[in-house]
Design an enzyme around this catalytic site. Sequence first.
Site, mmCIF file in Angstrom:
data_model
loop_
_atom_site.group_PDB
_atom_site.id
_atom_site.type_symbol
_atom_site.label_atom_id
_atom_site.label_comp_id
_atom_site.label_asym_id
_atom_site.label_seq_id
_atom_site.Cartn_x
_atom_site.Cartn_y
_atom_site.Cartn_z
ATOM 1 N N ASP A 200 1.205 -1.639 0.019
ATOM 2 C CA ASP A 200 -0.051 0.210 -0.265
ATOM 3 C C ASP A 200 0.468 1.330 0.068
ATOM 4 O O ASP A 200 1.017 2.314 1.227
ATOM 5 C CB ASP A 200 -0.645 0.203 1.013
ATOM 6 C CG ASP A 200 -1.982 -1.297 1.627
ATOM 7 O OD1 ASP A 200 -3.184 -1.007 0.792
ATOM 8 O OD2 ASP A 200 -1.293 -2.243 1.771
ATOM 9 N N TYR A 230 -1.890 3.449 -6.262
ATOM 10 C CA TYR A 230 -2.960 4.554 -6.020
ATOM 11 C C TYR A 230 -3.629 5.831 -7.139
ATOM 12 O O TYR A 230 -4.274 6.560 -6.544
ATOM 13 C CB TYR A 230 -3.168 5.780 -4.803
ATOM 14 C CG TYR A 230 -3.392 4.211 -3.647
ATOM 15 C CD1 TYR A 230 -4.364 3.964 -2.479
ATOM 16 C CD2 TYR A 230 -2.349 2.962 -2.705
ATOM 17 C CE1 TYR A 230 -4.181 3.452 -1.530
ATOM 18 C CE2 TYR A 230 -2.672 2.667 -2.144
ATOM 19 C CZ TYR A 230 -3.702 2.735 -1.243
ATOM 20 O OH TYR A 230 -2.708 1.815 -0.559
ATOM 21 N N ASN A 260 -6.607 -3.745 -4.933
ATOM 22 C CA ASN A 260 -8.003 -3.388 -5.330
ATOM 23 C C ASN A 260 -7.912 -2.567 -5.954
ATOM 24 O O ASN A 260 -8.511 -2.034 -6.679
ATOM 25 C CB ASN A 260 -8.448 -3.230 -3.904
ATOM 26 C CG ASN A 260 -7.878 -2.699 -3.278
ATOM 27 O OD1 ASN A 260 -6.902 -2.938 -2.521
ATOM 28 N ND2 ASN A 260 -9.131 -1.491 -3.051
ATOM 29 N N HIS A 344 -2.653 -9.557 -1.131
ATOM 30 C CA HIS A 344 -2.883 -8.317 -0.618
ATOM 31 C C HIS A 344 -3.786 -8.359 0.075
ATOM 32 O O HIS A 344 -3.724 -7.634 1.407
ATOM 33 C CB HIS A 344 -3.948 -8.205 -2.277
ATOM 34 C CG HIS A 344 -3.794 -6.173 -2.169
ATOM 35 N ND1 HIS A 344 -2.947 -5.026 -1.140
ATOM 36 C CD2 HIS A 344 -5.189 -5.634 -1.784
ATOM 37 C CE1 HIS A 344 -3.370 -4.289 -1.108
ATOM 38 N NE2 HIS A 344 -4.691 -4.473 -1.604
ATOM 39 N N HIS A 354 -11.326 -3.524 6.672
ATOM 40 C CA HIS A 354 -11.560 -4.752 5.910
ATOM 41 C C HIS A 354 -11.415 -6.294 6.976
ATOM 42 O O HIS A 354 -10.945 -6.949 5.885
ATOM 43 C CB HIS A 354 -10.011 -4.913 5.040
ATOM 44 C CG HIS A 354 -9.899 -3.319 4.284
ATOM 45 N ND1 HIS A 354 -10.591 -2.567 3.568
ATOM 46 C CD2 HIS A 354 -8.389 -2.314 4.814
ATOM 47 C CE1 HIS A 354 -10.426 -2.320 2.552
ATOM 48 N NE2 HIS A 354 -9.299 -1.825 3.617
ATOM 49 N N HIS A 381 -3.023 -4.417 2.665
ATOM 50 C CA HIS A 381 -4.877 -4.408 2.302
ATOM 51 C C HIS A 381 -4.899 -3.172 3.384
ATOM 52 O O HIS A 381 -5.370 -2.136 3.547
ATOM 53 C CB HIS A 381 -5.637 -5.185 2.634
ATOM 54 C CG HIS A 381 -6.855 -4.503 1.993
ATOM 55 N ND1 HIS A 381 -7.230 -3.711 0.539
ATOM 56 C CD2 HIS A 381 -7.743 -5.027 1.939
ATOM 57 C CE1 HIS A 381 -8.655 -4.145 0.378
ATOM 58 N NE2 HIS A 381 -9.006 -5.289 0.850
ATOM 59 N N HIS A 383 -4.504 -0.651 6.855
ATOM 60 C CA HIS A 383 -3.154 0.675 6.850
ATOM 61 C C HIS A 383 -2.608 0.569 8.002
ATOM 62 O O HIS A 383 -2.493 1.608 8.287
ATOM 63 C CB HIS A 383 -3.161 1.942 6.297
ATOM 64 C CG HIS A 383 -4.530 1.750 3.970
ATOM 65 N ND1 HIS A 383 -4.649 2.710 3.901
ATOM 66 C CD2 HIS A 383 -4.072 0.575 3.791
ATOM 67 C CE1 HIS A 383 -5.232 2.479 2.753
ATOM 68 N NE2 HIS A 383 -4.550 1.256 2.278
#
Length: 490
Positions: A200, A230, A260, A344, A354, A381, A383
């Site tokens: 990430d 991102y 994602n 991920h 999540h 995924h 953070h």
Amino acid sequence: MYSISFCVPSTTPLYNRPSIFKMVPFTPSNKLQQSTSSPTRINMMGKCSKSLMAFPILLLRTLCFLLFSQPLLSQENNFVRQPAAQLIITPHHRSHSDPQQVHISLVGQEKMRVSWITEDKHAESVVEYGTKAGEYSAKATGVYTSYQYFFYNSGKIHNVVIGPLQPGSTYFYRCGGSGPEFSFKTPPPRCPIEFVIVGDLGQTEWTASTLKHIDSSDYDVFLLPGDLSYADSQQPLWDSFGRLVEPYASKRPWMVTEGNHEIEIFPIIYPQGFQAYNARWPMPFQQSGSTSNLYYSFEVAGTHVIMLGSYTDFDSQSLQYTWLQSDLANIDRVKTPWVIVLLHAPWYNTNEAHQGEGESMRQAMEELLYEARVDLVFAGHVHAYERFTRIYDNKADSCGPMYVTIGDGGNREGLALMFKNPSSPLSLYREPSFGHGRLRILNETHAHWSWHRNNDADAVVADGVWIESLSSSKACSKTPYQQYAANEEL
């Protein structure tokens, strides 16, 4: 020259809201020195719909309100957590024919793929290289591609495989016959080897801090378990990200898998997704028998590394599942005593963010990893940082993998601050801070894992543990099937 920092609408719930629009002087520090089974497919489409909603908003929205006006405090100690940092837009400052966004990746045991982009459509896909600066004794020609996403047209994307190369050696190279000289160091032929692992990543001021901390100490291979730029359909952000990471990704191999934020599906027009990701970040999937850039494996210095795809089919009838079965069955633990996996969406997670998103993949594939005695599983995924004990099927198991969530590279959404309480006994360390991890494999039996928190100017080593390879463990030397057969003979 200036880089631009501004608020970008998120495609997932924000933990923090980024800072307001701002022009940031383009200094060396900013420049960094210069799919799925049915439940997953539904999840992908939901995320994609949000991404589509964000597409026109970026052009209109230039002001955001701060969700947190003060630094944030951790649940579990008094360390100050900073809000999400401003987005860094890194401009192109070379000529149209010069290479930009240069990065390298491993291809087999003795070769390296060099990837870059030029605005000049006539630039050659050629790399000159050698072991002395300014002297190129070898030359290789490769292929090129490009893609269109709505009104965006990519530059010419070049990919050239060079080699054979000597292990543990420094090579100097030039892309396209012009522009600056770059250099990289090949990984060692055997242990010790050091991996940097961070997910990430994004392109914020926190990203810049993470990369600066990573670069302060040498390593051999960079592993990224998804969510790179991102961009979320904003294609110029892919270019900005490539320029941002070039000083690092051009000198050490970066091996990545998708998250994602790489999906970028638009129903009917772009139904498959991953168009930008696959074009810009090709990985050596063919070499491991995979048919998709979304999952593959490679071997380096006694370590077998498996990169799984959380956002493509993974059920027992899928191509990825069949490939994983074959890949695990063909591992030689004498040659590669260490096996690590990156994906991920985490299979184990005590953060409020999540929850359950990796559960269907865990149910489909966990047994395969356990039977193969995989040593470690890294995910992104979420953070935050979290390290678990060795686990199998939601229970502590000394023969299962050690699970680590490392989704704290510097993304624009901020930190996932809330963990479940009371803490699970399976979770040994958890903290919502930006940072990166290092896995140093010393020999066939022992490795050291450390997590380095970004604490202002210093990277603080906040967590660490010694690890014994399961291939060297007598208690785990036999697979469950072998153990069952041995018990039957008794």
